[in-house]
Design a protein around this motif. Sequence first.
Motif, PDB file in Angstrom:
ATOM      1  N   HIS A   1     -17.075  15.113   4.019  1.00 33.95           N
ATOM      2  CA  HIS A   1     -15.915  16.301   3.708  1.00 33.95           C
ATOM      3  C   HIS A   1     -14.814  16.112   4.869  1.00 33.95           C
ATOM      4  N   GLN A   2     -15.108  15.471   5.958  1.00 35.28           N
ATOM      5  CA  GLN A   2     -14.093  15.329   6.866  1.00 35.28           C
ATOM      6  C   GLN A   2     -13.076  14.290   6.482  1.00 35.28           C
ATOM      7  N   LEU A   3     -13.520  13.251   6.060  1.00 34.48           N
ATOM      8  CA  LEU A   3     -12.706  11.919   5.571  1.00 34.48           C
ATOM      9  C   LEU A   3     -11.844  12.520   4.456  1.00 34.48           C
ATOM     10  N   LEU A   4     -12.230  13.354   3.482  1.00 34.05           N
ATOM     11  CA  LEU A   4     -11.339  13.879   2.404  1.00 34.05           C
ATOM     12  C   LEU A   4     -10.295  14.847   3.153  1.00 34.05           C
ATOM     13  N   THR A   5     -10.945  15.830   3.939  1.00 32.35           N
ATOM     14  CA  THR A   5      -9.847  16.524   4.494  1.00 32.35           C
ATOM     15  C   THR A   5      -8.665  15.709   5.277  1.00 32.35           C
ATOM     16  N   ALA A   6      -9.183  14.912   6.220  1.00 36.07           N
ATOM     17  CA  ALA A   6      -8.123  14.339   6.985  1.00 36.07           C
ATOM     18  C   ALA A   6      -7.124  13.467   6.136  1.00 36.07           C
ATOM     19  N   SER A   7      -7.606  13.068   4.974  1.00 36.30           N
ATOM     20  CA  SER A   7      -6.877  12.161   3.853  1.00 36.30           C
ATOM     21  C   SER A   7      -5.649  13.355   3.267  1.00 36.30           C
ATOM     22  N   TYR A   8      -6.047  14.442   3.190  1.00 32.53           N
ATOM     23  CA  TYR A   8      -5.383  15.492   2.195  1.00 32.53           C
ATOM     24  C   TYR A   8      -4.030  15.764   3.266  1.00 32.53           C
TER      25      TYR A   8
ATOM     26  N   GLN B   1       5.743   7.201   3.150  1.00 31.93           N
ATOM     27  CA  GLN B   1       4.488   7.875   3.825  1.00 31.93           C
ATOM     28  C   GLN B   1       3.658   8.680   3.036  1.00 31.93           C
ATOM     29  N   LYS B   2       4.459   9.554   2.145  1.00 34.35           N
ATOM     30  CA  LYS B   2       3.748  10.506   1.260  1.00 34.35           C
ATOM     31  C   LYS B   2       3.000   9.803   0.125  1.00 34.35           C
ATOM     32  N   LEU B   3       3.706   8.662  -0.290  1.00 28.06           N
ATOM     33  CA  LEU B   3       3.227   7.706  -1.309  1.00 28.06           C
ATOM     34  C   LEU B   3       1.867   6.984  -0.831  1.00 28.06           C
ATOM     35  N   VAL B   4       1.927   6.396   0.263  1.00 29.23           N
ATOM     36  CA  VAL B   4       0.821   5.812   0.924  1.00 29.23           C
ATOM     37  C   VAL B   4      -0.281   6.625   1.104  1.00 29.23           C
ATOM     38  N   SER B   5      -0.044   7.898   1.616  1.00 33.21           N
ATOM     39  CA  SER B   5      -1.067   8.837   1.884  1.00 33.21           C
ATOM     40  C   SER B   5      -1.801   9.387   0.531  1.00 33.21           C
ATOM     41  N   VAL B   6      -0.993   9.581  -0.467  1.00 35.22           N
ATOM     42  CA  VAL B   6      -1.442  10.023  -1.873  1.00 35.22           C
ATOM     43  C   VAL B   6      -2.330   9.065  -2.290  1.00 35.22           C
ATOM     44  N   ARG B   7      -1.922   7.538  -2.363  1.00 36.18           N
ATOM     45  CA  ARG B   7      -2.568   6.508  -2.874  1.00 36.18           C
ATOM     46  C   ARG B   7      -4.149   6.299  -2.225  1.00 36.18           C
ATOM     47  N   ASN B   8      -3.803   6.312  -0.808  1.00 39.36           N
ATOM     48  CA  ASN B   8      -5.235   6.227   0.039  1.00 39.36           C
ATOM     49  C   ASN B   8      -6.196   7.174  -0.359  1.00 39.36           C
ATOM     50  N   THR B   9      -5.531   8.664  -0.532  1.00 39.74           N
ATOM     51  CA  THR B   9      -6.426   9.702  -1.070  1.00 39.74           C
ATOM     52  C   THR B   9      -7.095   9.424  -2.145  1.00 39.74           C
ATOM     53  N   ALA B  10      -6.363   9.189  -3.168  1.00 43.19           N
ATOM     54  CA  ALA B  10      -7.000   8.939  -4.545  1.00 43.19           C
ATOM     55  C   ALA B  10      -8.133   7.630  -4.520  1.00 43.19           C
ATOM     56  N   ILE B  11      -7.684   6.572  -3.679  1.00 40.17           N
ATOM     57  CA  ILE B  11      -8.595   5.659  -3.643  1.00 40.17           C
ATOM     58  C   ILE B  11      -9.943   6.429  -2.928  1.00 40.17           C
ATOM     59  N   ILE B  12     -10.022   6.824  -2.052  1.00 47.40           N
ATOM     60  CA  ILE B  12     -11.023   7.563  -1.459  1.00 47.40           C
ATOM     61  C   ILE B  12     -11.729   8.627  -2.250  1.00 47.40           C
ATOM     62  N   GLU B  13     -11.088   9.217  -3.175  1.00 52.05           N
ATOM     63  CA  GLU B  13     -11.685  10.152  -4.036  1.00 52.05           C
ATOM     64  C   GLU B  13     -12.459   9.613  -5.206  1.00 52.05           C
ATOM     65  N   LEU B  14     -11.768   8.364  -5.490  1.00 50.83           N
ATOM     66  CA  LEU B  14     -12.222   7.605  -6.755  1.00 50.83           C
ATOM     67  C   LEU B  14     -13.623   6.917  -6.331  1.00 50.83           C
TER      68      LEU B  14
ATOM     69  N   ARG C   1     -11.491  18.498 -10.660  1.00 54.20           N
ATOM     70  CA  ARG C   1     -10.091  18.757 -10.850  1.00 54.20           C
ATOM     71  C   ARG C   1      -9.437  17.946  -9.708  1.00 54.20           C
ATOM     72  N   ASP C   2      -9.930  18.221  -8.563  1.00 51.83           N
ATOM     73  CA  ASP C   2      -9.025  17.576  -7.236  1.00 51.83           C
ATOM     74  C   ASP C   2      -8.707  16.344  -7.536  1.00 51.83           C
ATOM     75  N   VAL C   3      -9.887  15.392  -8.045  1.00 53.90           N
ATOM     76  CA  VAL C   3      -9.743  14.030  -8.171  1.00 53.90           C
ATOM     77  C   VAL C   3      -8.775  13.614  -9.448  1.00 53.90           C
ATOM     78  N   ILE C   4      -8.713  14.523 -10.491  1.00 46.95           N
ATOM     79  CA  ILE C   4      -7.603  14.397 -11.669  1.00 46.95           C
ATOM     80  C   ILE C   4      -6.264  14.618 -11.051  1.00 46.95           C
ATOM     81  N   ALA C   5      -6.365  15.653  -9.959  1.00 50.15           N
ATOM     82  CA  ALA C   5      -4.946  15.970  -9.645  1.00 50.15           C
ATOM     83  C   ALA C   5      -4.215  15.062  -8.974  1.00 50.15           C
ATOM     84  N   ILE C   6      -4.979  14.489  -7.821  1.00 57.32           N
ATOM     85  CA  ILE C   6      -4.313  13.517  -6.967  1.00 57.32           C
ATOM     86  C   ILE C   6      -4.065  12.173  -7.774  1.00 57.32           C
ATOM     87  N   LEU C   7      -5.048  11.971  -8.694  1.00 57.64           N
ATOM     88  CA  LEU C   7      -4.330  10.771  -9.557  1.00 57.64           C
ATOM     89  C   LEU C   7      -3.133  10.932 -10.127  1.00 57.64           C
TER      90      LEU C   7
END
Length: 305
Positions: free
Chosen positions: A114-121, A132-145, A188-194
């Motif tokens: 939960h903390q990892l996902l929160t920090a990533s978002y 930076q936004k692109l990289v952060s979104v990509r990194n979050t999508a990787i963690i979510e998947l 839904r969050d995983v779909i949304a970040i992808l």
Amino acid sequence: MIEVKTEIKKYLKYCSLEKKLSKHTLKAYRIDLAQFIAFKPDISISKEDLTKYIQYLHKTYKPKTIKRKIATLKAFVHYLYYKDIIEFNPFDKIDTTFKEPLHLPHTIPENIIHQLLTASYQNILTAATTHQKLVSVRNTAIIELLFATGARISEICSLKINNIDFASKTVRIFGKGAKERILQIENRDVIAILMKYLILIDDSTQPNSYLFQNNRHNRISEQSVRTIIRNLEKQIAAPLHITPHMFRHSVATLLLEEDVDIRYIQRILGHSSITTTQIYTLVTSSKQREILRTKHPRNKIHITQ
């Protein structure tokens, strides 16, 4: 007498062109077989030489590594026999079984995930530039998947854009030996970040491109994913070292704790054998022991004698 070095080259070519093995597997085979021929200048495919080499492995490496190196060598020798390059398979007369020490899979506590996902978002919200936004979104999508699918890091890094189907909310994963499995994404969050990530990379016209790309628009490496996780680990001051594979272990263990049938977990993880999946039952048994030791009401009842 066969020229072992030459036959290894032919075998690796066979594995690449005919068996269609992944680059990762071919690299491992190449390293293992190069080590075999380096063991002795005039190494042969004989029972005596193979036995000496296996004894060397047992003196030098840990059980898991020994098992892999023997498996590589067995596959190569079987190929030689299958192609009639050798008249018999010497491994038929060699006992390669040995007992491995039991190591329970390391998992990530739910609160740490939960903390990892929160920090990533949070990193997405605080991104100062478009890059930076692109990289952060990509990194979050990787963690979510990683957490949504329990996929191996190599499987995540090898995903193509057309492996994601938003209409059916599925991801097509190619595992070991190019085995394919389709997993549903029901969050839904995983779909949304992808979807957010795909909009940002604007690469929908090239559906065969790798989904997760580095700055040079090439496939992101496994090492880069490890670095992403390590940075998040430092960001939340996690009390343990986290690896990508621990997400896979965590998915399996948490599903078992929710009473999901082990055969469904086997299919989700892409294990060819149920035996591989059963290791997670030992983790839940360990958890059960801890619960009974610390939470059972009988432990609060003290009898004066």
